[in-house]
Design an enzyme around this catalytic site. Structure first.
Site, PDB file in Angstrom:
ATOM      1  N   CYS A  52       0.832  -1.206   0.000  1.00 43.79           N
ATOM      2  CA  CYS A  52       0.000   0.000   0.000  1.00 43.79           C
ATOM      3  C   CYS A  52       0.864   1.251   0.000  1.00 43.79           C
ATOM      4  CB  CYS A  52      -0.947  -0.001   1.199  1.00 43.79           C
ATOM      5  SG  CYS A  52      -0.113  -0.023   2.808  1.00 43.79           S
ATOM      6  N   HIS A 393      -1.804   1.333   7.440  1.00 38.68           N
ATOM      7  CA  HIS A 393      -2.174   1.294   6.025  1.00 38.68           C
ATOM      8  C   HIS A 393      -2.049   2.699   5.449  1.00 38.68           C
ATOM      9  CE1 HIS A 393      -4.170   0.131   2.348  1.00 38.68           C
ATOM     10  NE2 HIS A 393      -5.111   1.027   2.529  1.00 38.68           N
TER      11      HIS A 393
END
Length: 448
Positions: A52, A393
């Site tokens: 990510c 994230h």
């Protein structure tokens, strides 16, 4: 440069192959792709296993038109440089080539047959440049540094003899920055739009003698968050803290020695400012701090940032190393005719935080204040880290390629969002691009 890299990115050949099978296994219809593009939506990026951080940086860079255009120019130079390219080499392995293709897809400039895109080309080019990959979570800002340093290596290989046109441009830059320019800086042709120059100057508090300005290049500004003061923390507060003067003791002053004929240590003020701003400005908010026990901790302070950023007051001023907030006072009706006081060890910059709904932006929209602003930047993307210092994230808020809409991208998820959601996000890395009017005025000033 040593190819044993300290930073690691992820060995993902197997994961990339699986992701490619997944894309082929369940492809979106061409009708769906065309419908998404008509709405301004950009392709999502497949997560190849804790990537990510890579997807977030790619989406952010794709929102910077000047950088994509520069990549196209650099790629053309490399392709045409026969001294650089080995006939046995695959030019697609070069990062600039792989990155250009990916960013063009993410900005809807190159066809993508699927709703989501797999950045295999970028990963393979990084591996070809000996960036070893691990399955552990990585940092988006460190990856940005990896991309920048790898592109610098490719630029150095692709350099050719400067043309007369290049020489004229360099003379303009030397005229603007004078004692700030160094041969190492001039040799960087072509130069990334993210490259800027920091100016570092010492001034004696006893006699006012100024040491020659020393300059260092930068690809991003890493700003620590000042200690909380219970007030609203702004990006201008962080920039102010970054350039604040600091005292340096026990320094030999040449002028004081000539005046007194004695070798007596003096106290100097050290001032850090910006000698040259880049076209694309990357600002990193340092959220990781280290406790006394050696453990890292993430700061969750909300730092407000404007959609339009003015950098005039952070620029190096050759006549007076102390900066002032004159541009802000002028635009909000204050006076700038008062004599400036000598800088002290606790010199502070006084700012009026401005945003897209402020008095300033109203004047800029009306056209009455735009001529007064030399370094106006527009926000293009915001990378956000969700989680703590050990895991989390990365997502990116970015401008759309064909309209003024904002989109939240989280790997394969892409959705349109209002700017109010963008402004409320806890920024980790900000990407700005200089406005066309501001860049045009600076170019004219350089060549006068």
């Amino acid at each position: 440069m040593d190819k044993e890299r300290a930073f690691t990115l992820a060995s993902l050949s197997f994961a990339a192959a699986l992701a490619g099978i997944y894309i082929l296994w369940g492809p979106s219809s061409q009708r769906t792709v065309r419908r998404r593009r008509s709405k301004g939506l950009v392709p999502g990026l497949v997560n190849l296993g804790n990537t990510c951080f890579l997807n977030a940086v790619l989406q952010a860079l794709a929102s910077c038109p000047s950088f994509v255009l520069w990549l196209a120019t650099l790629n053309t130079k490399i392709q045409n440089n026969k001294n650089f390219i080995d006939e046995t080499e695959d030019t697609a392995s070069y990062l600039c080539t792989a990155l250009l293709k990916t960013l063009q897809v993410l900005s809807n400039k190159k066809r993508c047959d699927s709703v989501n895109y797999t950045p295999n080309d970028v990963i393979n080019s990084l591996k070809a440049n000996f960036w070893v990959i691990s399955a552990e979570e990585q940092d988006a800002h460190e990856l940005y540094f990896v991309l920048s340093s790898t592109l610098d290596e490719e630029i150095s290989k692709a350099e050719t003899t400067p043309s007369l046109n290049d020489a004229s441009k360099m003379s303009c830059e030397v005229k603007l920055e004078k004692d700030c320019m160094t041969p190492s800086v001039l040799d960087q042709i072509p130069q990334s739009p993210f490259k800027g120059l920091l100016a570092n100057q010492l001034m004696c508090r006893n006699c006012g003698y100024k040491c020659p300005v020393k300059c260092d290049t930068f690809d991003s500004l890493s700003l620590p968050i000042p200690a909380s003061n219970l007030g609203q923390m702004t990006l201008y507060n962080c920039l102010q803290h970054f350039v604040i003067s600091e005292v340096v003791s026990n320094v030999e002053c040449e002028k004081c020695q000539k005046i007194t004929a004695k070798s007596k240590p003096s106290t100097f003020l050290k001032q850090l400012t910006i000698a040259r701003l880049p076209i694309n400005l990357c600002i990193h908010i340092q959220r990781t701090v280290w406790l006394q026990n050696g453990m890292p901790m993430k700061r969750f302070d909300h730092v407000t940032y404007p959609e339009y950023l003015i950098m005039d007051d952070f620029m190096y001023k050759q006549q007076n190393p102390q900066m002032n907030s004159g541009i802000f006072k002028t635009l909000v009706g204050g006076s700038t005719n008062k004599p400036q006081e000598a800088p002290t060890a606790t010199t502070q910059l006084s700012f009026t935080p401005l945003n897209s709904n402020s008095f300033l932006m109203q004047k800029i929209t009306e056209g009455s204040a735009i001529k007064s602003v030399r370094n106006l930047y527009q926000l293009q993307a915001v990378i956000v880290h969700l989680g703590d210092v050990f895991s989390g994230h990365f997502v990116t808020y970015r401008r759309g390629p064909s309209n003024n809409s904002w989109y939240m991208t989280s790997d394969t998820e892409v959705k349109e969002v209002p700017f109010s959601e963008v402004a409320a996000a806890p920024a980790y890395v900000l990407f700005y691009e200089k406005s066309v009017e501001s860049a045009g005025r600076n170019e004219k000033a350089m060549c006068k």
